[in-house]
Design a protein around this motif. Structure first.
Motif, short mmCIF file in Angstrom:
data_model
loop_
_atom_site.label_atom_id
_atom_site.label_comp_id
_atom_site.label_asym_id
_atom_site.label_seq_id
_atom_site.Cartn_x
_atom_site.Cartn_y
_atom_site.Cartn_z
N VAL A 1 0.88 -1.26 -0.10
CA VAL A 1 0.12 0.02 -0.06
C VAL A 1 1.06 1.45 -0.06
CG1 VAL A 1 -0.38 -0.04 2.54
CG2 VAL A 1 -1.76 1.08 1.02
N GLU A 2 0.41 2.12 -0.94
CA GLU A 2 1.27 3.45 -0.93
C GLU A 2 0.82 4.15 0.24
OE1 GLU A 2 2.19 4.99 -5.16
OE2 GLU A 2 0.17 4.23 -5.40
N ASN A 3 1.90 4.90 0.85
CA ASN A 3 1.88 5.79 2.16
C ASN A 3 2.57 7.07 1.88
OD1 ASN A 3 1.15 6.49 4.74
ND2 ASN A 3 3.17 5.69 5.49
N TRP A 4 1.86 7.81 1.26
CA TRP A 4 2.55 9.31 0.79
C TRP A 4 1.94 10.40 1.68
CZ3 TRP A 4 6.32 7.84 -1.62
CH2 TRP A 4 6.41 6.57 -2.33
N GLN A 5 0.71 10.17 2.43
CA GLN A 5 -0.01 11.14 3.19
C GLN A 5 -0.38 10.57 4.56
OE1 GLN A 5 -3.22 12.37 0.56
NE2 GLN A 5 -1.83 13.05 -1.14
N HIS A 6 0.32 9.83 4.86
CA HIS A 6 -0.11 9.03 6.29
C HIS A 6 -1.30 8.59 6.44
CE1 HIS A 6 1.32 8.20 10.20
NE2 HIS A 6 0.69 8.66 10.86
N ASP A 7 -1.76 7.64 5.61
CA ASP A 7 -2.94 7.32 5.07
C ASP A 7 -3.59 6.43 6.61
OD1 ASP A 7 -5.43 6.04 4.20
OD2 ASP A 7 -4.60 5.44 2.51
N PHE A 8 -4.87 6.82 7.00
CA PHE A 8 -5.31 6.05 8.22
C PHE A 8 -5.87 4.79 7.76
CE2 PHE A 8 -5.43 10.63 9.43
CZ PHE A 8 -4.81 10.57 10.47
N ASN A 9 -5.82 4.43 6.71
CA ASN A 9 -6.46 3.07 6.24
C ASN A 9 -5.46 2.04 6.29
OD1 ASN A 9 -9.36 3.31 5.35
ND2 ASN A 9 -8.47 5.36 4.42
N ILE A 10 -4.17 2.47 6.52
CA ILE A 10 -3.11 1.18 6.26
C ILE A 10 -3.50 0.13 7.46
CG2 ILE A 10 -0.65 0.91 6.30
CD1 ILE A 10 -0.19 3.51 5.00
N GLY A 11 -3.71 0.65 8.66
CA GLY A 11 -3.84 -0.10 9.75
C GLY A 11 -4.67 -1.29 9.64
N SER A 12 -6.04 -0.99 8.80
CA SER A 12 -7.07 -1.88 8.56
C SER A 12 -6.58 -2.56 7.41
CB SER A 12 -8.42 -1.23 8.16
OG SER A 12 -8.21 -0.54 7.11
N VAL A 13 -5.77 -2.26 6.58
CA VAL A 13 -5.19 -3.28 5.44
C VAL A 13 -4.31 -4.19 6.12
CG1 VAL A 13 -3.64 -3.37 3.51
CG2 VAL A 13 -5.18 -1.36 3.69
N VAL A 14 -3.56 -3.74 7.36
CA VAL A 14 -2.43 -4.82 7.75
C VAL A 14 -3.61 -5.88 8.51
CG1 VAL A 14 -0.83 -5.16 9.56
CG2 VAL A 14 -0.69 -2.94 8.00
N ARG A 15 -4.48 -5.32 9.32
CA ARG A 15 -5.35 -6.32 10.13
C ARG A 15 -5.81 -7.44 9.14
NH1 ARG A 15 -10.52 -4.61 13.81
NH2 ARG A 15 -10.84 -6.71 14.46
N THR A 16 -6.47 -7.00 8.10
CA THR A 16 -7.10 -7.81 7.17
C THR A 16 -5.92 -8.71 6.51
OG1 THR A 16 -8.74 -6.03 6.64
CG2 THR A 16 -8.55 -8.13 5.18
#
Length: 233
Positions: free
Chosen positions: A81-96
């Motif tokens: 997952v691209e993270n250029w703006q401190h995306d708050f959704n990344i945590g849920s991606v990791v959990r899934t």
């Protein structure tokens, strides 16, 4: 939390969960004596109870033992997952990704990401950082992993009809703008997710869950086994 497991400044996370709203306790209490034997068991958890968000199979296991067991049956897909703006959704991606037993999760761009949505599942999931899409692409090429972008871009192939490779990297863009042009260029294919309402796109965390489940529907039996096994006594 850093990649070494040390929390970043201002971040505090714990495996323990608070009691449910109705007062029910989460997890299991102290294990009755005599305690079972085994190096995979945590004596503190046996004595005090295990309130972590883990399946019954892993009750009272040490974190290291859980990761080692997961490593014997991880699936063949990676998630990036691209993270250029401190995306708050990344945590849920990791959990899934943890739930679907991805091989690794790759954070592309900024090293720091908001872990709150991961609900400490990143402690059981291998997470790797890349400072650029080119670095991720080189990693994938060295291992023969085609990069499959997921975005509703012009010319994208519907994921509902696309045959996802058994070994691949599923690449997701930033919430809002989606895949960058560079990510698009490095993708062997780009898949779209069918939508029927008025919105142009869906939440990045939801898109990741849909794509991972699409992979599991085709290849899920090839790697791991379901986790619904009885607890170790």
């Amino acid at each position: 939390m850093s990649e070494t497991g040390v929390p970043h400044e201002g971040e505090q996370y714990d495996d323990a969960f608070a009691p449910a709203p109705d007062g029910r306790e989460i997890g299991v209490g102290p294990h009755p004596e005599p305690w079972p034997a085994g190096d995979h068991l945590d004596r503190e958890l046996l004595a005090g109870g295990d309130r972590r968000n883990v399946v019954d199979r892993y009750r009272y296991w040490t974190r290291e033992a859980i990761v080692a067991d997961l490593d014997t049956r991880r699936h063949g897909f990676h998630v990036a997952v691209e993270n250029w703006q401190h995306d708050f959704n990344i945590g849920s991606v990791v959990r899934t990704a943890n739930a679907f037993l991805a091989e690794q999760v790759h954070i592309v761009g900024r090293r720091r990401w908001n872990r709150r949505g991961a609900m400490v599942t990143d402690r059981y999931q291998h997470v790797r950082h890349h400072d650029s899409v080119a670095s991720l692409a080189a990693f994938a090429a060295e291992r023969g992993l085609p990069v499959i972008g997921i975005d509703n871009l012009p010319g994208a192939v519907p994921i509902e009809t696309f045959e996802l490779p058994e070994r691949c990297v599923l690449l997701f863009g930033q919430e809002g703008p989606g895949l960058t042009e560079e990510a698009w260029r490095h993708s062997a294919a780009v898949c779209s997710i069918a939508q029927f309402g008025s919105t142009r796109s869906i939440n990045a965390g939801a898109a990741a869950a849909i794509a991972m489940h699409a992979w599991v529907r085709v290849h899920g039996g090839a790697g791991g086994r379901p986790v619904g096994e009885p607890a170790v006594s």
